[in-house]
Design a protein around this motif. Structure first.
Motif, PDB file in Angstrom:
ATOM      1  N   LEU A   8       0.866  -1.254  -0.067  1.00 29.20           N
ATOM      2  CA  LEU A   8       0.100   0.052   0.039  1.00 29.20           C
ATOM      3  C   LEU A   8       0.809   1.020   0.010  1.00 29.20           C
ATOM      4  N   PHE A   9       2.118   1.089   0.625  1.00 29.00           N
ATOM      5  CA  PHE A   9       2.994   2.169   0.681  1.00 29.00           C
ATOM      6  C   PHE A   9       3.311   2.680  -0.772  1.00 29.00           C
ATOM      7  N   THR A  10       3.762   1.423  -1.477  1.00 33.21           N
ATOM      8  CA  THR A  10       4.010   1.403  -3.082  1.00 33.21           C
ATOM      9  C   THR A  10       3.164   2.243  -3.803  1.00 33.21           C
ATOM     10  N   VAL A  11       1.808   1.763  -3.482  1.00 31.77           N
ATOM     11  CA  VAL A  11       0.651   2.314  -4.220  1.00 31.77           C
ATOM     12  C   VAL A  11       0.446   3.809  -4.020  1.00 31.77           C
ATOM     13  N   MET A  12       0.491   4.230  -2.649  1.00 30.57           N
ATOM     14  CA  MET A  12       0.343   5.721  -2.465  1.00 30.57           C
ATOM     15  C   MET A  12       1.378   6.493  -2.762  1.00 30.57           C
ATOM     16  N   THR A  13       2.590   5.904  -2.731  1.00 32.91           N
ATOM     17  CA  THR A  13       3.543   6.869  -3.283  1.00 32.91           C
ATOM     18  C   THR A  13       3.715   7.035  -5.001  1.00 32.91           C
ATOM     19  N   ASN A  14       3.155   5.879  -5.694  1.00 34.70           N
ATOM     20  CA  ASN A  14       2.998   5.770  -6.957  1.00 34.70           C
ATOM     21  C   ASN A  14       1.881   6.864  -7.355  1.00 34.70           C
ATOM     22  N   ALA A  15       0.673   6.967  -6.593  1.00 31.24           N
ATOM     23  CA  ALA A  15      -0.282   7.884  -6.980  1.00 31.24           C
ATOM     24  C   ALA A  15       0.283   9.130  -6.604  1.00 31.24           C
ATOM     25  N   PRO A  49      10.103  22.178 -10.039  1.00 29.33           N
ATOM     26  CA  PRO A  49       9.928  21.753  -8.580  1.00 29.33           C
ATOM     27  C   PRO A  49       8.935  20.636  -8.344  1.00 29.33           C
ATOM     28  N   TRP A  50       7.577  20.640  -8.807  1.00 25.99           N
ATOM     29  CA  TRP A  50       6.631  19.713  -8.834  1.00 25.99           C
ATOM     30  C   TRP A  50       7.163  18.530  -9.470  1.00 25.99           C
ATOM     31  N   VAL A  51       7.571  18.520 -10.876  1.00 25.12           N
ATOM     32  CA  VAL A  51       8.052  17.584 -11.727  1.00 25.12           C
ATOM     33  C   VAL A  51       9.283  16.688 -10.781  1.00 25.12           C
ATOM     34  N   PHE A  52      10.353  17.310 -10.483  1.00 20.82           N
ATOM     35  CA  PHE A  52      11.220  16.983  -9.848  1.00 20.82           C
ATOM     36  C   PHE A  52      10.935  16.205  -8.495  1.00 20.82           C
ATOM     37  N   LEU A  53      10.062  16.817  -7.783  1.00 23.44           N
ATOM     38  CA  LEU A  53       9.646  16.173  -6.505  1.00 23.44           C
ATOM     39  C   LEU A  53       8.653  14.649  -6.935  1.00 23.44           C
ATOM     40  N   GLY A  54       8.051  14.910  -8.006  1.00 25.01           N
ATOM     41  CA  GLY A  54       7.342  13.671  -8.555  1.00 25.01           C
ATOM     42  C   GLY A  54       8.161  12.470  -8.967  1.00 25.01           C
ATOM     43  N   LEU A  55       9.156  12.989  -9.641  1.00 25.57           N
ATOM     44  CA  LEU A  55      10.111  11.878 -10.040  1.00 25.57           C
ATOM     45  C   LEU A  55      10.861  11.089  -9.030  1.00 25.57           C
ATOM     46  N   CYS A  56      11.398  12.078  -8.145  1.00 24.38           N
ATOM     47  CA  CYS A  56      11.893  11.472  -6.699  1.00 24.38           C
ATOM     48  C   CYS A  56      10.757  10.567  -5.826  1.00 24.38           C
ATOM     49  N   THR A  57       9.622  10.908  -5.956  1.00 28.21           N
ATOM     50  CA  THR A  57       8.451  10.130  -5.276  1.00 28.21           C
ATOM     51  C   THR A  57       8.555   8.861  -6.162  1.00 28.21           C
ATOM     52  N   SER A  61       8.791   4.944  -4.639  1.00 33.32           N
ATOM     53  CA  SER A  61       7.799   4.065  -4.777  1.00 33.32           C
ATOM     54  C   SER A  61       8.611   2.853  -5.550  1.00 33.32           C
ATOM     55  N   MET A  62       9.443   3.069  -6.590  1.00 34.63           N
ATOM     56  CA  MET A  62       9.999   1.776  -7.103  1.00 34.63           C
ATOM     57  C   MET A  62      10.739   1.269  -6.162  1.00 34.63           C
ATOM     58  N   ALA A  63      11.494   1.760  -5.146  1.00 37.79           N
ATOM     59  CA  ALA A  63      12.483   1.132  -4.107  1.00 37.79           C
ATOM     60  C   ALA A  63      11.361   0.106  -3.278  1.00 37.79           C
ATOM     61  N   HIS A  65       8.637  -0.777  -4.196  1.00 35.60           N
ATOM     62  CA  HIS A  65       8.014  -2.136  -5.012  1.00 35.60           C
ATOM     63  C   HIS A  65       9.136  -2.992  -5.031  1.00 35.60           C
ATOM     64  N   LEU A  66      10.514  -2.750  -5.163  1.00 40.28           N
ATOM     65  CA  LEU A  66      11.477  -3.735  -5.345  1.00 40.28           C
ATOM     66  C   LEU A  66      11.474  -4.579  -4.082  1.00 40.28           C
ATOM     67  N   TYR A  67      11.409  -3.865  -2.769  1.00 37.87           N
ATOM     68  CA  TYR A  67      11.368  -4.549  -1.620  1.00 37.87           C
ATOM     69  C   TYR A  67      10.330  -5.657  -1.589  1.00 37.87           C
ATOM     70  N   VAL A  68       9.254  -5.327  -1.841  1.00 36.89           N
ATOM     71  CA  VAL A  68       7.996  -6.098  -2.031  1.00 36.89           C
ATOM     72  C   VAL A  68       8.165  -7.222  -2.922  1.00 36.89           C
ATOM     73  N   LEU A  69       8.743  -6.980  -4.133  1.00 37.47           N
ATOM     74  CA  LEU A  69       9.034  -8.065  -5.144  1.00 37.47           C
ATOM     75  C   LEU A  69       9.970  -9.200  -4.240  1.00 37.47           C
ATOM     76  N   SER A  70      10.791  -8.787  -3.393  1.00 40.60           N
ATOM     77  CA  SER A  70      11.976  -9.545  -2.907  1.00 40.60           C
ATOM     78  C   SER A  70      11.126 -10.560  -1.838  1.00 40.60           C
ATOM     79  N   LYS A  71       9.808 -10.097  -1.586  1.00 43.89           N
ATOM     80  CA  LYS A  71       9.094 -10.878  -0.352  1.00 43.89           C
ATOM     81  C   LYS A  71       7.992 -11.715  -0.907  1.00 43.89           C
ATOM     82  N   VAL A  72       7.357 -11.239  -1.775  1.00 46.11           N
ATOM     83  CA  VAL A  72       6.019 -11.668  -2.206  1.00 46.11           C
ATOM     84  C   VAL A  72       6.119 -12.025  -3.865  1.00 46.11           C
ATOM     85  N   GLU A  73       4.963 -12.938  -4.067  1.00 47.32           N
ATOM     86  CA  GLU A  73       4.916 -13.316  -5.521  1.00 47.32           C
ATOM     87  C   GLU A  73       4.623 -12.054  -6.324  1.00 47.32           C
TER      88      GLU A  73
END
Length: 148
Positions: A8-15, A49-57, A61-63, A65-73
């Motif tokens: 859910l953290f991945t989902v919310m940071t993606n959004a 500013p907003w685009v850069f902040l969005g890209l950083c977010t 989110s991707m980090a 997601h990678l953690y999640v992928l290391s733990k679940v299918e």
């Protein structure tokens, strides 16, 4: 199900990243590459500013997601990302006054139902996570050529 908080953290940071990118592009106005160096224009967009902040977010989110992928299918975790569409549609309605008509609401409802069904499938593992499933491939089974 024990990694649902990270999913859910991945989902919310993606959004959140999507909303920041939209805000950034709205603040830049119409983009035209005519008469300017495209590379300079691209840098101007990326470092607004907003685009850069969005890209950083998105990186965060991707980090996550990678953690999640290391733990679940993957087939369990990835469909949850569709909830980002739900969050974006709802927040875009309130923040940007975007249309949220009956068709979109129906689509959002289907996404939510599908995600609930996928979440229920995680219970079928009987508490076994990705680590335990891959650990169950013992070296003697692999060496004998029989993987069950």
């Amino acid at each position: 199900m024990k990694y649902i908080v990270f999913i859910l953290f991945t989902v919310m940071t993606n959004a959140a990243a999507q909303l920041m990118l939209k805000q950034g592009m709205m603040s830049l106005g119409q983009i035209s590459f005519e008469g300017t160096n495209p590379l300079l224009k691209l840098l101007q967009i990326v470092f607004s500013p907003w685009v850069f902040l969005g890209l950083c977010t998105f990186v965060i989110s991707m980090a996550s997601h990678l953690y999640v992928l290391s733990k679940v299918e993957l087939s369990f975790a990835y469909p949850f990302l569709s909830l980002a569409y739900v969050a974006v549609a709802i927040f875009a309605y309130f923040v940007f006054r975007e249309d949220l008509n009956g068709w979109r609401i129906a689509g959002i409802a289907f996404i939510c139902v599908g995600t609930v069904l996928i979440a229920q499938s995680g219970r079928d593992l009987g508490g076994r996570g990705h680590d335990e499933e891959t650990a169950s491939l013992s070296s003697d089974k692999i060496h004998s050529g029989i993987v069950r």
